[in-house]
Design an enzyme around this catalytic site. Structure first.
Site: not given
Ligand SMILES: *Cc1c(COP(=O)(O)O)cnc(C)c1O
Length: 471
Positions: A85, A137-138, A228, A271, A395, A462
């Site tokens: 843990y 970004f969303t 980011d 990613k 998109r 979306f």
């Molecule tokens: C995918 C993504 C996120 C969010 O990450 P999740 O792992 O899907 O929660 C944030 N910023 C960018 C640029 C992304 O591509």
């Protein structure tokens, strides 16, 4: 990869192909579907590719998020999970990888990127403060807004033009940022939120010169700069390719220098970092770290696992190292370019220059007869699926959501359908099938009729919205 690729990769004379730096050890069989199967599946899914069952999909280009193939080393690492843990050894391995490759001092693991975005937004935004960023970004913008922040887009104008060939369309327009600081005062800016690369603009990179200048500007006004870093590796590749002085530097060196101009970063490890789940937040400031470490136990889990299993952290640590290898990035971006060149041969309209993770088809150019209220990009995603079982995503106006003040749609200039290429998953033959399907849909473009939205969820619509074909 074919001769086409190696030409773009540098050598012009003779045919000397260059292929992926890996071979296939295990395969996952795919289900092939017929047109009638797809028609039914699409109607059941409300014409939203997010609502399709994966079993009904042949080539899945919905996203490159969490869809990478892990290496044998990563799978072996899963067996080394220390599921304590507290104080799991895998946390320390991950911390070491973040410090070595991204250069930040303090790490907070999170279950994925949006977990990290939630924490940084809660810790670093006061209600009513502005958060300038290079296009939204969303999930990033939503967490900033939920924390009371006001997102302001300060990306260069070229980013909004799919035909503009500028090499760094992800750059911040420093004049726009200066203007915002003059108008609102530095104290009312929470921080600058810099994405590498800019997904919503088509995967466009930020130059080293831009982040350097941004650092100076932020220092002059005492403003923090957070990255980011979700697609920093791909951004580094474009710097190596396009920016004077970086051709001889490795991806890892470029990434580390880039991070050195920021105060911290959050990332979705799903990613670049080649894992199926995971994310992190890392900063240099101890006081901020203390706050984040305190928040993570409320929302994610103890600060040495942040919602992840030990084995997940181990796979992430190994994935980070693999993701920073030049040969890996070259093959990843090379495959995206291979697909782009096939589409180019057939004059398919798409965002240029082609980014690192995806092809963004220009749905406005496919369907000039459809207004944005008829959801051209959503329509294109549906047509592609019907044609061949390829899953892409919208998109455009659906992803852009509504303005929280007026309640009306955001109408983005870019109305795009994204073909996102998972890392180390599909072959060149899959790319051929994709290109031929896009061509078939393009040739049938005048018969597309558009969609109407019949169900709209409140947040990130979306993902779950439902549509019906217009008569
Ligand atoms: C995918 C993504 C996120 C969010 O990450 P999740 O792992 O899907 O929660 C944030 N910023 C960018 C640029 C992304 O591509």
């Amino acid at each position: 990869m074919s001769g086409k690729i190696h030409q773009t990769m540098g050598q012009q004379s003779g045919r000397r192909s260059w292929a992926e730096p890996w071979k296939i050890k295990m395969v996952e069989p795919l289900r092939m579907t017929q047109h009638e199967d797809r028609q039914k599946a699409l109607a059941d899914a409300g014409y939203n590719t997010f609502l399709l069952r994966s079993d009904d999909v042949y080539i899945d280009l919905l996203t490159d998020s969490g869809t990478s193939a892990m290496s044998d080393r990563q799978w072996a690492g899963m067996m080394l999970g220390d599921e304590a843990y507290a104080g799991s050894r895998n946390f320390y391995r991950l911390e070491e990888a973040i410090q070595k490759y991204y250069g930040y001092r303090y790490l907070v693991p999170t279950h994925q990127g949006r977990g990290a975005e939630h924490l940084i937004s809660q810790a670093a935004i006061r209600k009513g403060q502005f958060v300038p960023g290079n296009m939204y970004f969303t999930t990033t913008r939503l967490h900033q807004e939920l924390a009371g922040g006001i997102f302001v887009d300060v990306i260069v104008d070229e980013a909004h033009d799919p035909a503009d060939l500028s090499p760094f369309k992800g750059n911040v327009d420093l004049a726009k940022l200066e203007q915002l600081i003059r108008d609102q005062g530095a104290a009312n800016i929470a921080y600058v939120s810099l994405a590498t690369t800019v997904n919503m603009a088509g995967g466009q990179p930020v130059s080293m010169a831009n982040v350097k200048a941004l650092r100076e500007l932020c220092d002059r006004h005492g403003i923090k700069l957070f990255l980011d870093a979700t697609r920093l590796v791909e951004n580094a590749w474009f710097i190596q390719e396009r920016e004077p002085g970086y051709a001889g530097r490795s991806i890892a060196e470029i990434a580390l220098e880039f991070c050195s101009y920021s105060d911290g970063a959050w990332s979705s490890a799903k990613k670049d970092s080649l894992v199926n789940i995971g994310g992190w937040l890392a900063v240099n400031d101890w006081t901020l770290f203390e706050e984040l470490r305190n928040l993570v136990v409320v929302y994610e889990g103890l600060h040495t696992y942040g919602g992840l299993a030990g084995r997940d952290m181990e796979a992430m640590a190994i994935g980070i190292v693999e993701s920073m290898q030049d040969e890996h990035v070259r093959s990843r971006i090379g495959q995206v370019r291979y697909l782009a060149e096939l589409l180019d041969d057939w004059r398919i309209p798409m965002v240029r220059p082609v980014g690192g993770h995806a092809i963004f088809l220009d749905a406005r150019a496919f369907y000039p007869h459809l207004s944005q209220d008829e959801f051209p990009a959503q329509t294109l995603a549906a047509e592609l699926y019907l044609d061949s079982g390829i899953r892409s995503m919208e998109r455009g106006v659906v992803s852009a959501g509504r303005d929280p003040k007026t309640g009306g749609h955001h109408y983005p200039k870019l109305e795009l359908t994204r073909l996102t290429i998972p890392r180390r998953v599909y072959t060149q033959a899959h790319m051929d099938v994709v290109a031929e399907s896009v061509k078939a849909v393009y040739e049938a473009r005048t018969s597309a009729r558009g969609l109407k939205m019949v169900y709209e969820p409140r947040y990130l619509r979306f993902f779950q919205a439902r549509f019906e074909p217009l008569a």
